[in-house]
Design an enzyme around this catalytic site. Structure first.
Site, PDB file in Angstrom:
ATOM      1  N   TYR A   1       0.811  -1.221   0.000  1.00 46.80           N
ATOM      2  CA  TYR A   1       0.000   0.000   0.000  1.00 46.80           C
ATOM      3  C   TYR A   1       0.842   1.267   0.000  1.00 46.80           C
ATOM      4  O   TYR A   1       0.303   2.368   0.006  1.00 46.80           O
ATOM      5  CB  TYR A   1      -0.934   0.020   1.218  1.00 46.80           C
ATOM      6  CG  TYR A   1      -2.044  -0.980   1.092  1.00 46.80           C
ATOM      7  CD1 TYR A   1      -1.777  -2.333   1.202  1.00 46.80           C
ATOM      8  CD2 TYR A   1      -3.337  -0.576   0.842  1.00 46.80           C
ATOM      9  CE1 TYR A   1      -2.779  -3.267   1.078  1.00 46.80           C
ATOM     10  CE2 TYR A   1      -4.354  -1.507   0.714  1.00 46.80           C
ATOM     11  CZ  TYR A   1      -4.060  -2.848   0.826  1.00 46.80           C
ATOM     12  OH  TYR A   1      -5.069  -3.760   0.691  1.00 46.80           O
TER      13      TYR A   1
ATOM     14  N   LYS B   1       3.953 -14.656   4.960  1.00 44.18           N
ATOM     15  CA  LYS B   1       4.319 -15.623   3.929  1.00 44.18           C
ATOM     16  C   LYS B   1       5.859 -15.616   3.902  1.00 44.18           C
ATOM     17  O   LYS B   1       6.493 -15.398   2.868  1.00 44.18           O
ATOM     18  CB  LYS B   1       3.702 -15.178   2.589  1.00 44.18           C
ATOM     19  CG  LYS B   1       3.783 -16.194   1.484  1.00 44.18           C
ATOM     20  CD  LYS B   1       2.773 -17.305   1.602  1.00 44.18           C
ATOM     21  CE  LYS B   1       2.999 -18.308   0.479  1.00 44.18           C
ATOM     22  NZ  LYS B   1       2.316 -19.582   0.675  1.00 44.18           N
TER      23      LYS B   1
ATOM     24  N   ASP C   1      -1.728 -18.470   3.717  1.00 44.54           N
ATOM     25  CA  ASP C   1      -2.582 -19.394   2.945  1.00 44.54           C
ATOM     26  C   ASP C   1      -3.200 -20.453   3.863  1.00 44.54           C
ATOM     27  O   ASP C   1      -4.393 -20.749   3.798  1.00 44.54           O
ATOM     28  CB  ASP C   1      -1.802 -20.035   1.782  1.00 44.54           C
ATOM     29  CG  ASP C   1      -0.384 -20.425   2.135  1.00 44.54           C
ATOM     30  OD1 ASP C   1       0.060 -20.139   3.273  1.00 44.54           O
ATOM     31  OD2 ASP C   1       0.293 -21.040   1.290  1.00 44.54           O
TER      32      ASP C   1
ATOM     33  N   ASP D   1      -5.820  -6.718   5.141  1.00 44.19           N
ATOM     34  CA  ASP D   1      -6.984  -6.226   4.406  1.00 44.19           C
ATOM     35  C   ASP D   1      -7.864  -7.399   3.975  1.00 44.19           C
ATOM     36  O   ASP D   1      -9.079  -7.420   4.203  1.00 44.19           O
ATOM     37  CB  ASP D   1      -6.473  -5.450   3.178  1.00 44.19           C
ATOM     38  CG  ASP D   1      -7.589  -4.720   2.461  1.00 44.19           C
ATOM     39  OD1 ASP D   1      -8.689  -4.630   3.020  1.00 44.19           O
ATOM     40  OD2 ASP D   1      -7.354  -4.251   1.340  1.00 44.19           O
TER      41      ASP D   1
ATOM     42  N   ASP E   1     -11.644  -8.929   5.860  1.00 45.19           N
ATOM     43  CA  ASP E   1     -12.934  -9.080   5.172  1.00 45.19           C
ATOM     44  C   ASP E   1     -13.437 -10.515   5.279  1.00 45.19           C
ATOM     45  O   ASP E   1     -14.638 -10.756   5.434  1.00 45.19           O
ATOM     46  CB  ASP E   1     -12.807  -8.677   3.699  1.00 45.19           C
ATOM     47  CG  ASP E   1     -13.089  -7.195   3.512  1.00 45.19           C
ATOM     48  OD1 ASP E   1     -12.805  -6.420   4.442  1.00 45.19           O
ATOM     49  OD2 ASP E   1     -13.600  -6.804   2.437  1.00 45.19           O
TER      50      ASP E   1
END
Ligand code: NAI
Length: 330
Positions: free
Chosen positions: A123, A170, A203, A227, A231
């Site tokens: 971002y 990750k 993951d 982010d 959600d």
């Protein structure tokens, strides 16, 4: 009396913020609301969706409650939300996701707090077109930002009697950037011997969240994973109408629902004020008004337990009827 900045927003913003203010008032808590307009409605008059006076008000009052604001598409305006986060260095995005009574979801007993780093990662907006057929985005991870978000997550866990803080990365693939985030977590974790530690790859986390979400407590993540995962967690507890959020920095804090201005249902008196109400409850806890926060939360729970809810949750109540039912239960 405490003064708090109130951004009414646009779209459904004014409808839900009016409901929430009435509920807080009916609970007996007197707040001097410093009402600031922002968003699409002020662009014509003031030339920007986020005038300086809004930032000045938050800087003065330290805390704001914010209803959603429309980001105009394709007119060159940056999102009000992104601008607010940047200007006030609101580095922590906090999203508690907890099942609510009578809100039908796949799992019971979900009670997860997502702590998302809010200032860097992909971002940072550093992108370039390499040539006609390729583009690059740069992922920025710094030790300073990683350590402060991990410290925020552990402090939140201690303050709110949570048992575990799990770091999500990750780092097996992005060994340097996510590796630095993980290293920062491990360093900060040493200062919190009473909190359980856990490390998981993003993951695997996603799979576990849709199979067995109740195993998780507090999650701390770099910006992009945060982010997406927040959600996913909002979906676990019933979706946008009930998903609360907050953006918190060292000096200022802005409490707001996850959802947007919902122009499709604007002005119809059917919007669900729950997400903004829960954001306000979190704000009251943040400013030390625990007893009022609990009182309002209890009234909301009781109302939902009575089967009273808005259309998005399968009910038939208008925004104002739902508001009045909560007030009656205070
Ligand atoms: P949205 O969240 O406004 O709406 C998505 C869907 O959820 C719509 O069908 C809407 O009716 C429904 N919905 C949302 N909140 C609801 C509520 N409280 N009660 C009942 N139903 C609800 O997302 P969308 O349409 O993508 O964005 C609309 C505008 O909001 C855009 O301009 C966007 O930039 C802005 N936005 C602002 C945010 C903020 O101010 N924090 C966050 C997200 C979007």
């Amino acid at each position: 009396m405490r003064t708090i900045t109130l951004i009414n927003g646009d779209g459904i913003g004014p409808e839900i913020s009016s409901a929430v203010i009435k509920i807080i008032d009916a609970a007996g808590l007197k707040i001097d609301w410093d009402v600031q307009t922002a968003g699409a409605d002020v662009i014509e008059k003031e030339g920007t969706p986020l005038p300086e006076r809004v930032l000045n008000s938050i800087k003065k009052n330290k805390v704001a409650l914010k209803a959603p604001v429309t980001t105009p598409i394709g007119k060159g305006f940056r999102s009000v939300n992104v601008q607010l986060r940047k200007s006030l260095d609101l580095y922590a995005n906090l999203r508690p996701c907890k099942n609510l009574p009578n809100v039908k979801t796949r799992f019971d007993g979900v009670d997860i707090v997502v702590v998302r780093e809010n200032t860097e990662d992909l971002y940072a907006g550093i992108e370039r077109q390499v040539d006609e057929n390729s583009a690059e985005s740069i992922k920025i991870i710094t030790r300073e930002a990683s350590e402060r978000i991990c410290k925020f997550a552990f402090d939140y866990a201690v303050k709110n009697n949570r048992k575990e803080v799990c770091v999500v990365t990750k780092a097996n693939i992005m060994k340097l950037s996510d590796g630095l985030f993980l290293e920062s977590y491990r360093k900060i974790a040493e200062d919190y011997p009473t909190i359980h530690k856990c490390e998981i790859l993003v993951d695997n986390l996603c799979m576990q969240l849709v199979q067995n979400p109740t195993q998780f407590d507090v999650l701390v993540l770099p910006n992009l994973y945060g982010d997406i995962v927040s959600d996913l967690c909002a979906g676990l507890i019933g979706g946008l109408g009930v998903a609360q959020g907050a953006n918190i920095g060292a000096d200022y804090a802005v409490f707001e629902p996850v959802h947007g201005s919902a122009p499709d249902i604007k002005g119809q008196n059917i919007a669900n004020p729950t997400a903004l109400l829960l954001s306000a409850v979190e704000m009251l806890k943040f400013i030390g008004e625990q007893s009022y926060a609990q009182k309002i939360e209890k009234a909301l729970y009781k109302t939902l337990e009575q089967g009273v809810c808005t259309k998005d949750l399968g009910g038939s109540m208008s925004t104002t009827m739902f508001r009045d039912a909560i007030i009656a239960n205070l």
